[in-house]
Design a protein around this motif. Sequence first.
Motif, mmCIF file in Angstrom:
data_model
loop_
_atom_site.group_PDB
_atom_site.id
_atom_site.type_symbol
_atom_site.label_atom_id
_atom_site.label_comp_id
_atom_site.label_asym_id
_atom_site.label_seq_id
_atom_site.Cartn_x
_atom_site.Cartn_y
_atom_site.Cartn_z
ATOM 1 N N SER A 1 -10.128 10.768 -5.364
ATOM 2 C CA SER A 1 -10.329 11.877 -4.421
ATOM 3 C C SER A 1 -9.113 12.797 -4.398
ATOM 4 N N LEU A 2 -7.917 12.228 -4.530
ATOM 5 C CA LEU A 2 -6.716 13.059 -4.604
ATOM 6 C C LEU A 2 -6.737 13.943 -5.851
ATOM 7 N N ARG A 3 -7.252 13.407 -6.942
ATOM 8 C CA ARG A 3 -7.371 14.211 -8.154
ATOM 9 C C ARG A 3 -8.336 15.382 -7.924
ATOM 10 N N GLN B 1 0.818 -1.208 0.000
ATOM 11 C CA GLN B 1 0.000 0.000 0.000
ATOM 12 C C GLN B 1 0.856 1.264 0.000
ATOM 13 N N ILE B 2 1.950 1.227 0.742
ATOM 14 C CA ILE B 2 2.870 2.382 0.749
ATOM 15 C C ILE B 2 3.481 2.575 -0.638
ATOM 16 N N LEU B 3 3.873 1.478 -1.281
ATOM 17 C CA LEU B 3 4.429 1.573 -2.635
ATOM 18 C C LEU B 3 3.393 2.138 -3.612
ATOM 19 N N CYS B 4 2.147 1.714 -3.456
ATOM 20 C CA CYS B 4 1.072 2.244 -4.302
ATOM 21 C C CYS B 4 0.952 3.755 -4.116
ATOM 22 N N ALA B 5 1.034 4.199 -2.872
ATOM 23 C CA ALA B 5 0.958 5.635 -2.586
ATOM 24 C C ALA B 5 2.121 6.378 -3.228
ATOM 25 N N VAL B 6 3.314 5.781 -3.176
ATOM 26 C CA VAL B 6 4.492 6.413 -3.776
ATOM 27 C C VAL B 6 4.318 6.537 -5.288
ATOM 28 N N PHE B 7 3.772 5.485 -5.925
ATOM 29 C CA PHE B 7 3.514 5.554 -7.368
ATOM 30 C C PHE B 7 2.580 6.716 -7.706
ATOM 31 N N ILE B 8 1.507 6.841 -6.926
ATOM 32 C CA ILE B 8 0.528 7.895 -7.188
ATOM 33 C C ILE B 8 1.158 9.276 -7.006
ATOM 34 N N ILE B 9 1.988 9.418 -5.985
ATOM 35 C CA ILE B 9 2.683 10.694 -5.762
ATOM 36 C C ILE B 9 3.645 10.981 -6.911
ATOM 37 N N MET B 10 4.327 9.945 -7.403
ATOM 38 C CA MET B 10 5.210 10.114 -8.561
ATOM 39 C C MET B 10 4.440 10.587 -9.785
ATOM 40 N N GLY B 11 3.158 10.248 -9.826
ATOM 41 C CA GLY B 11 2.305 10.691 -10.924
ATOM 42 C C GLY B 11 1.839 12.130 -10.783
ATOM 43 N N GLY B 12 2.228 12.776 -9.690
ATOM 44 C CA GLY B 12 1.902 14.188 -9.510
ATOM 45 C C GLY B 12 0.701 14.463 -8.634
ATOM 46 N N LEU B 13 0.104 13.423 -8.045
ATOM 47 C CA LEU B 13 -1.055 13.620 -7.177
ATOM 48 C C LEU B 13 -0.625 13.494 -5.717
ATOM 49 N N TRP B 14 -0.688 14.571 -4.987
ATOM 50 C CA TRP B 14 -0.375 14.549 -3.566
ATOM 51 C C TRP B 14 -1.104 15.705 -2.892
ATOM 52 N N ILE B 15 -1.233 15.635 -1.599
ATOM 53 C CA ILE B 15 -1.977 16.650 -0.844
ATOM 54 C C ILE B 15 -1.083 17.879 -0.679
ATOM 55 N N ASN B 16 -1.298 18.860 -1.528
ATOM 56 C CA ASN B 16 -0.478 20.081 -1.461
ATOM 57 C C ASN B 16 -1.210 21.242 -0.803
ATOM 58 N N SER B 17 -2.475 21.007 -0.418
ATOM 59 C CA SER B 17 -3.256 22.046 0.259
ATOM 60 C C SER B 17 -4.420 21.406 0.991
ATOM 61 N N LEU B 18 -4.813 21.994 2.109
ATOM 62 C CA LEU B 18 -6.003 21.557 2.833
ATOM 63 C C LEU B 18 -7.179 22.482 2.556
ATOM 64 N N HIS B 19 -7.000 23.405 1.638
ATOM 65 C CA HIS B 19 -8.083 24.272 1.181
ATOM 66 C C HIS B 19 -8.797 25.003 2.317
ATOM 67 N N GLY B 20 -8.024 25.382 3.334
ATOM 68 C CA GLY B 20 -8.597 26.151 4.435
ATOM 69 C C GLY B 20 -9.002 25.323 5.639
ATOM 70 N N PHE B 21 -8.966 23.997 5.537
ATOM 71 C CA PHE B 21 -9.281 23.173 6.709
ATOM 72 C C PHE B 21 -8.192 23.380 7.764
ATOM 73 N N LEU B 22 -8.608 23.619 8.999
ATOM 74 C CA LEU B 22 -7.700 23.988 10.086
ATOM 75 C C LEU B 22 -6.906 25.237 9.711
ATOM 76 N N TRP B 23 -7.491 26.024 8.814
ATOM 77 C CA TRP B 23 -6.920 27.297 8.358
ATOM 78 C C TRP B 23 -5.549 27.096 7.695
ATOM 79 N N ILE B 24 -5.390 25.907 7.090
ATOM 80 C CA ILE B 24 -4.145 25.576 6.388
ATOM 81 C C ILE B 24 -4.423 25.532 4.891
ATOM 82 N N ASN B 25 -3.564 26.162 4.139
ATOM 83 C CA ASN B 25 -3.687 26.118 2.686
ATOM 84 C C ASN B 25 -2.493 25.392 2.074
ATOM 85 N N ASN B 26 -1.463 26.081 1.689
ATOM 86 C CA ASN B 26 -0.310 25.439 1.053
ATOM 87 C C ASN B 26 0.475 24.574 2.027
#
Length: 372
Positions: free
Chosen positions: A248-250, A122-147
């Motif tokens: 959902s990451l997309r 599962q960790i390797l799968c996550a790494v593949f997806i991140i290598m594809g450019g999909l990762w959590i780069n913002s919380l869109h204001g949740f907990l007042w966190i953006n970038n």
Amino acid sequence: MDFWLLCNFVVFVLCVLFAGIFIPQILLVAFKKELFDMPDERKIHKGIVPRLGGIAFTPVICFTVSLLIGATLLVGDARLMLLVESQTLPLSMGFCSLFLIYIVGVGDDLVGVRYRAKFVAQILCAVFIIMGGLWINSLHGFLWINNIPFWLGFLMTVIYIVFVCNALNLIDGIDGLASGLAATGFIIYGVAFYMLGQYVYAMLSFASLGVLVPFFYYNVFGDPVKRKKIFMGDAGSLTIGLLLSFLSLRLFSASSIAVDGFDFNMFVVALSPLIVPCFDVVRVFIGRVRRGNNPFLPDRTHIHHKLLALGISSRVAMVTVVCVAIAFSVANIVLANYLDITLLIVLDIAFWTVANILLSNAIKKHKLSLSA
């Protein structure tokens, strides 16, 4: 009919058709080779039931999407192929992770795989997806966190993907529950991607929905005596969990859109369908720790077990949980237009906590009435 709407309709129908052909063949092989999920004191079902339904999911999805791309090229329309080419990196790495988790799931259903090996996969799968450019780069204001910096986003994305995969796997305890919850998510994601103009991801969402339709029929309405009932197994639950986390990451990276003056917050749209399985896993985990039990050992404290303890049937329990998931999704998507995201998530947690307390009290009263 709009070309992209037609593509989504066709991929859904073909996945329903191909999965409907494939699953009965899996049943035949399973009974011939005696590949069953045997009942025990922790499980709900009675009798011998194959747990290989998920073997159909990944091949059918990949075959159908590839078939549709090829068919459109054969008739001289390159629009779908061009759209796929524009998403080559995230899609290629996403399918690498999909095949990896599928192989691990099939291995676990057939011969068993240690949880540490599944965790590493599962960790390797996550790494593949991140290598594809999909990762959590913002919380869109949740907990007042953006970038979010990459190193933190990388860690959060790995935890998120592993968590969602296991959440769907762990809630797969009664007929139709995991597939019903996943179907809710795929419908919401498919519509959202279509509204955003991200038609390839909309097709992937509706293709995933399509394979669940015949499986749901055999899982919920199939008769084990007639050898027509099947479970999805880890090959199914892990695959579907990975697809939900990938899609959902997309959506996380998509901008919120306004339709007729109504704002659709894509962060909320992405998270809302996952609330029930994710909240349930957290509650169960905390409960096991409080009781001094191993949090990773199975028990009968999931939300569907609590509903069954009230004396209701497994089918009613399944429908109830799925309806709650739909209500969460609709309410959150609507309220996100008026409330701060942090406040909205806090309200979700408060509602889930109070509902579970009331449910626990109802179970105690029910047991007292039975013993009286």
